[in-house]
Every structure is written in structure tokens, then in C-alpha cells.
Design an enzyme around this catalytic site. Structure first.
Site, mmCIF file in Angstrom:
data_model
loop_
_atom_site.group_PDB
_atom_site.id
_atom_site.type_symbol
_atom_site.label_atom_id
_atom_site.label_comp_id
_atom_site.label_asym_id
_atom_site.label_seq_id
_atom_site.Cartn_x
_atom_site.Cartn_y
_atom_site.Cartn_z
ATOM 1 N N ARG A 235 0.854 -1.174 0.000
ATOM 2 C CA ARG A 235 0.000 0.000 0.000
ATOM 3 C C ARG A 235 0.893 1.228 0.000
ATOM 4 O O ARG A 235 1.966 1.235 0.623
ATOM 5 C CB ARG A 235 -0.929 0.026 1.226
ATOM 6 C CG ARG A 235 -2.122 -0.905 1.109
ATOM 7 C CD ARG A 235 -3.117 -0.392 0.084
ATOM 8 N NE ARG A 235 -4.311 -1.222 -0.035
ATOM 9 C CZ ARG A 235 -4.482 -2.139 -0.985
ATOM 10 N NH1 ARG A 235 -3.525 -2.363 -1.866
ATOM 11 N NH2 ARG A 235 -5.592 -2.834 -1.037
ATOM 12 N N GLU A 264 -2.325 8.105 -4.122
ATOM 13 C CA GLU A 264 -2.784 7.766 -5.474
ATOM 14 C C GLU A 264 -4.247 8.158 -5.679
ATOM 15 O O GLU A 264 -5.031 8.132 -4.736
ATOM 16 C CB GLU A 264 -2.563 6.278 -5.768
ATOM 17 C CG GLU A 264 -3.300 5.278 -4.914
ATOM 18 C CD GLU A 264 -2.947 3.852 -5.344
ATOM 19 O OE1 GLU A 264 -3.848 3.179 -5.876
ATOM 20 O OE2 GLU A 264 -1.791 3.423 -5.143
ATOM 21 N N HIS A 282 -0.933 0.848 -10.449
ATOM 22 C CA HIS A 282 -1.607 -0.114 -9.563
ATOM 23 C C HIS A 282 -2.160 -1.295 -10.364
ATOM 24 O O HIS A 282 -3.366 -1.556 -10.388
ATOM 25 C CB HIS A 282 -2.717 0.565 -8.771
ATOM 26 C CG HIS A 282 -2.999 -0.108 -7.464
ATOM 27 N ND1 HIS A 282 -3.191 0.563 -6.296
ATOM 28 C CD2 HIS A 282 -3.108 -1.434 -7.138
ATOM 29 C CE1 HIS A 282 -3.411 -0.288 -5.309
ATOM 30 N NE2 HIS A 282 -3.361 -1.507 -5.798
#
Length: 315
Positions: A235, A264, A282
Site C-alpha cells: 500500500r 494515489e 496499480h
């Protein structure tokens, strides 16, 4: 039961959900807005949220008597959900562990190779018409086979990364984990964080949440070699992104490969300007069959709730 699905989903997942629920599909890739978060709790019996849908304490506080009784998260990571606040509001939370393991581990190895061997940089050069042909000293990168890897977090994904590094590339595996790991699945040594950070390649694979927020900061980067490469597939907020930028721009580490970011979808311009950084949007679980499996696992949790059975993946 009325079900809100907060993002577009594969057809197979939608079909499974519609077979048992009155489904509202939010056909928007953006995260839920503040009002949409609150409306989800007020207007639906169950919700399938995902990354970025921030069901935090203030949201639950604003809806003191929610209609919703389950948040069936699409994804293994659930740090965007305040689980304690949800439970206090009478709302259960589930996730989708296991479905993402191999795909995420594959991305970690992709980032190791791309960053060490300068693959993104080489492709950009070629596409720009700047390649003049092969040469003995052209774009020399770092060798991967036989090097050391330090894995931060030895859960399912960490162990899958360790297998790939050990069996695929003959790497020596070191790992740091907050609890003792009896069997890492491969020959490996559990070491303090600083020692794991001193490996040739460092891969972060811990869950997100308050316990791991900024786990990797200036002190941790200070333990890395100037020739070390840093990889994050966990993360974004596990890493102090500002400290990473400093480590890279001052040449304290050799490079980084990132699939996740602290804020993000915002990515610092300083990172995007660096050629020794591989940046992915991602993509950790971005395979159709993986996303289908994730969605079907979330639907299984929803159906168990509907049928009054124990939730398979309660968090």
C-alpha cells in the site's frame, strides 16, 4: 437485498451478484465522494466497495442508524475501511484474501526486473527513435540472479515472492515480519528491519493500516545500500513518499519500482522525472481471471450474509 457495487466489474461477477441481489452498479472508476459514502450506508442493505472508497469513522458517525449491514470489500487490502467504526455501527466487513496472491507476486518480480535492467527506460528510448544499435556498454543495469532480496512482510504474498526469487533467480531470501514465521516456504532468514533493508533488492509486502503507516521512512532508507533497489507492491502509505524521493534524488539508493502511491492516483512529479524509477498504475491484480475470482469471492461473502451463514472472509 439492495446491493451497491461501487465500481465497474467483470461480467461474470455482475451476473453472480444479480442472481441473488437487487444490484445498483455505479459505472464510474472514481472513488466514492463524501456524499456517496454516506448514501451507500443509508440507502443500501449491502455494499461492495473497493480501494479508495474511504469508509472512515466520520462517515459512520454521520449515519448513526445505517441501513447497510455488510461491506464486502473487493480486494484483500481494507485499510480504506475503519473496521472498528464499521463494527460499532453494526456493519460487518469482509475481504478477498488468497485470490490476489500470485498476481501481486508476479508484479513484484516484474518491478524487480524492470527497474534493475532499466527496461522501461530502454523502451522509452527506443520508441523515441533514440536507439542507435547494440553496444557493449549500452544501458548497463544490475544483475538479479544470485543477489539478496529483503522481503518486508512474510504473509501469503511475501511467501509467493520468496518462492519466485529463490527458485526462479537463486536469490538469498531475508525477511522481516512483526511476528515469528515458522515456515517461510523456502530457505530464508528472519531478520530485523534494518538488515532486510540492506539487501540488494527490498520488496514491501505488508498490509496497509495504522500499524504500518510510514513503516518505511528516512531511517529505513538510510539502511539501504547505494546499489539497492526498492520495490513497493503493498500500500502506498506504508512508505513515506517524501523520504523515498529524497533517497532517490540524492543517490542514496539505486532505484525504485512502484505499483502503489501514498496519495494515489497522484504521483509526485519528482518521481515521474527520474529514469531510475519504474512506475506502474496499480496493476497488481490486473488480470481478468484474478479480478473475476476476487469479485466472486466478494459475492460469496454477500450470499453468506444474505443466507444468514457465517461470513467466509470476515475481517
Amino acid at each position: 437485498m439492495k446491493l451497491l457495487i461501487t465500481r465497474p466489474m467483470p461480467d461474470k461477477v455482475l451476473a453472480a451478484a444479480k442472481a441473488r441481489f437487487d444490484v445498483t452498479l455505479r459505472n464510474d472508476h472514481a472513488v466514492l465522494s463524501a456524499e456517496e459514502l454516506r448514501a451507500a450506508l443509508r440507502d443500501y442493505d449491502v455494499v461492495m466497495p473497493t480501494l479508495g472508497d474511504r469508509f472512515q469513522a466520520d462517515v459512520f458517525a454521520d449515519v448513526p442508524s445505517p441501513r447497510a449491514t455488510l461491506l464486502a470489500n473487493f480486494g484483500v487490502g481494507y485499510n480504506h475501511i475503519d473496521v472498528a467504526a464499521a463494527q460499532a455501527a453494526g456493519i460487518a466487513v469482509t475481504n478477498t484474501p488468497g485470490a490476489v496472491t500470485d498476481a501481486t507476486a508476479d508484479i513484484a518480480l516484474s518491478l524487480i526486473l524492470m527497474t534493475a535492467r532499466r527496461l522501461g527506460e530502454g523502451e522509452r528510448m527506443l520508441r523515441a527513435g533514440q536507439w542507435g544499435g547494440w553496444g557493449p556498454t549500452q544501458m548497463l543495469g544490475a544483475h538479479v540472479t544470485g543477489k539478496t532480496v529483503g522481503i518486508i512482510g512474510m504473509g501469503r504474498i511475501g511467501k509467493a515472492i520468496a518462492r519466485r526469487c529463490h527458485f526462479g533467480f537463486g536469490m538469498e531470501v531475508l525477511f522481516h515480519n512483526r511476528s515469528a514465521v515458522a515456515d517461510a516456504g523456502v530457505p530464508a532468514r528472519q531478520v530485523p528491519l534494518e538488515q532486510a533493508m540492506a539487501a540488494d533488492f527490498v520488496v514491501v509486502a505488508v498490509p496497509g493500516g495504522p500499524a504500518t503507516h510510514h513503516l518505511i521512512g528516512a531511517q529505513a532508507f538510510g539502511a539501504m545500500k547505494p546499489t539497492g533497489f526498492f520495490i513497493n507492491i503493498a500500500r502506498g502509505d506504508v512508505v513515506d513518499e517524501a523520504a523515498l524521493v529524497v533517497a532517490l534524488t540524492e543517490g542514496r539508493i539505486a532505484g525504485a519500482g512502484l505499483d502503489v502511491y501514498e496519495f494515489e492516483p497522484k504521483v509526485p512529479a519528482a518521481l515521474m522525472a527520474l529514469e531510475n524509477v519504474t512506475l506502474l498504475p496499480h496493476l497488481g491484480t490486473a488480470c481478468l481471471e484474478v479480478r473475476e475470482n476476487m469479485g466472486l469471492m466478494a459475492v460469496d461473502n454477500l450470499i453468506a450474509h444474505l443466507d444468514g451463514r457465517a461470513l467466509p472472509n470476515r475481517v
